[in-house]
Design a protein around this motif. Structure first.
Motif, PDB file in Angstrom:
ATOM      1  N   HIS A   1       0.824  -1.208   0.000  1.00 33.67           N
ATOM      2  CA  HIS A   1       0.000   0.000   0.000  1.00 33.67           C
ATOM      3  C   HIS A   1       0.860   1.261   0.000  1.00 33.67           C
ATOM      4  O   HIS A   1       1.408   1.629  -1.044  1.00 33.67           O
ATOM      5  CB  HIS A   1      -0.957  -0.071   1.215  1.00 33.67           C
ATOM      6  CG  HIS A   1      -2.022   0.949   1.223  1.00 33.67           C
ATOM      7  ND1 HIS A   1      -2.501   1.491   2.383  1.00 33.67           N
ATOM      8  CD2 HIS A   1      -2.697   1.550   0.225  1.00 33.67           C
ATOM      9  CE1 HIS A   1      -3.443   2.375   2.096  1.00 33.67           C
ATOM     10  NE2 HIS A   1      -3.580   2.431   0.787  1.00 33.67           N
TER      11      HIS A   1
ATOM     12  N   GLY B   1      -4.615   8.209  -5.119  1.00 32.69           N
ATOM     13  CA  GLY B   1      -5.484   7.871  -3.975  1.00 32.69           C
ATOM     14  C   GLY B   1      -6.005   9.135  -3.335  1.00 32.69           C
ATOM     15  O   GLY B   1      -6.450  10.053  -4.024  1.00 32.69           O
TER      16      GLY B   1
ATOM     17  N   GLU C   1      -5.856   4.882  -8.848  1.00 32.50           N
ATOM     18  CA  GLU C   1      -5.154   3.730  -8.276  1.00 32.50           C
ATOM     19  C   GLU C   1      -5.414   2.403  -8.985  1.00 32.50           C
ATOM     20  O   GLU C   1      -4.694   1.430  -8.746  1.00 32.50           O
ATOM     21  CB  GLU C   1      -5.516   3.587  -6.788  1.00 32.50           C
ATOM     22  CG  GLU C   1      -4.952   4.730  -5.966  1.00 32.50           C
ATOM     23  CD  GLU C   1      -4.895   4.431  -4.483  1.00 32.50           C
ATOM     24  OE1 GLU C   1      -5.798   3.734  -3.981  1.00 32.50           O
ATOM     25  OE2 GLU C   1      -3.953   4.894  -3.842  1.00 32.50           O
TER      26      GLU C   1
END
Ligand SMILES: [Zn+2]
Length: 365
Positions: free
Chosen positions: A99, A287, A333
């Motif tokens: 992430h 994001g 993303e």
């Protein structure tokens, strides 16, 4: 290839240590000894994605959003997450998430976005850490200088900026006396030996220290390897979230929006600011990046391209005279699939497929 080896390759490029403290990255479900042939890459895993993995006989799912994020006290089939974890384990499917480490790392999501948009020579927008560097000096008999040097450089030592294979060697005489219970490569027990040796010095990033030292020890002929390792005050390259780039040619905001729509295959995009504003410098945070509006302006950007911009963020940006393009969290993303597939395709013996499950929870009608 076993999962452990794949993880080693992934984490040498996208180290877990780059992730924010609150994040949950790495192998979240699975057995590191399992043999992996097929990988499914996807923004996040839900039941549809896991069913897709089962149908396609996938051994490993790699997601961007952490599959397990909130603290779990029980893993049972009474709740959805527990049910999905059981399903993965029953089907011998492992799950790995990358992430914020993937957002931050060079060659990760933000860099890929810049590449896709052809924004060149980008710099880090918000520095989160600097690489910690070490100097390694090892004493080697002259006969083994090349093999030890190669082992050091092959395992990741000797990188300075855009230069690799950086090292320095000097010659000298090494002395030692093997004591009882030794098995010396050169010399005899109880006698002082003098040997022509080379001192190889090189620089090592803290993250590569473990693999560099173990490669050096296996390539070195001595039973007891004499080496010095010390932390440097020099700072390595800076890593961080978001990127900023000077455009080769000025564009107006409207044109930039159209380019982004085309590249990300979007029909609509939200924009804050006069659409005729001249844009010379662009900041990007994939994001959720609305909290970087001020930072982007301080770095001289004319516009921030990101997702998840709330009404008051947009109002503040407008008051500050800063343009913002909100492409949506999903659309900035979902390209995760492309960049991670490109990386994994370089590893021989793996089949990597992109998920076909459409995950954007929003419909625009
Ligand atoms: Zn996200």
């Amino acid at each position: 290839m076993n999962l452990k080896s794949i993880i080693r390759k992934i984490e040498s490029k996208y180290p877990l240590s780059l992730a924010y403290e609150w994040d949950n990255v790495g192998l979240l479900v699975g057995d590191i000894n399992l043999d992996i042939k097929k990988i499914l890459v996807v923004l996040e895993a839900n039941e549809k994605v896991i069913n897709e993995a089962i149908e396609n006989k996938v051994d490993l799912i790699i997601t961007h959003h952490p599959f397990i994020f909130r603290k779990m006290n029980k893993i049972n089939t009474n709740d959805l997450k527990g049910k999905l974890i059981h399903k993965l384990i029953k089907n011998d499917i492992s799950l790995y998430s990358m992430h914020t480490n993937f957002d931050i790392a060079f060659g990760g999501l933000n860099d890929y976005f810049m590449e896709l948009m052809e924004f060149e020579d980008s710099k880090v927008l918000d520095i989160t850490s600097n690489e910690v560097l070490y100097k390694l000096a090892v004493y080697v008999p002259t006969s083994h200088i090349e093999s030890v040097k190669n082992a050091l450089l092959k395992s990741g030592a000797g990188h300075i900026g855009n230069y690799s294979h950086c090292s320095f060697s000097s010659q000298g005489i090494g002395s030692f006396k093997p004591l009882d219970d030794t098995n010396p490569f050169i010399g005899k027990i109880g006698e002082v030996e003098s040997v022509e040796e080379s001192k190889i010095e090189t620089i090592v990033n803290q993250k590569k220290l473990g693999s560099v030292i173990s490669s050096m020890l296996s390539a070195h002929p001595y039973e007891e390897v004499a080496y010095d390792l010390y932390k440097l005050e020099n700072k390595g390259s800076s890593v961080g979230l978001g990127r900023v780039s000077n455009l080769k040619e000025e564009v107006v905001l409207k044109e930039l929006c159209n380019n982004i729509k085309e590249k990300l295959n979007m029909k609509h995009i939200k924009v804050v600011g006069d659409i005729d504003t001249k844009i010379n410098k662009v900041a990007v945070v994939t994001g959720s990046g609305a909290d970087m509006i001020k930072k982007a302006q301080r770095k001289g950007a004319d516009v921030l391209v990101t997702g998840d911009v709330k009404y008051h963020d947009a109002q503040d940006a407008l008051d500050m005279g800063m343009c913002v393009i909100d492409c949506g969290h999903f659309d900035t993303e979902d390209i995760f699939k492309d960049v991670i597939k490109r990386f994994l395709d370089e590893i021989e013996g793996l089949e990597v497929i992109k998920s076909d499950v459409y995950l954007n929870p929003f419909n625009i009608i």
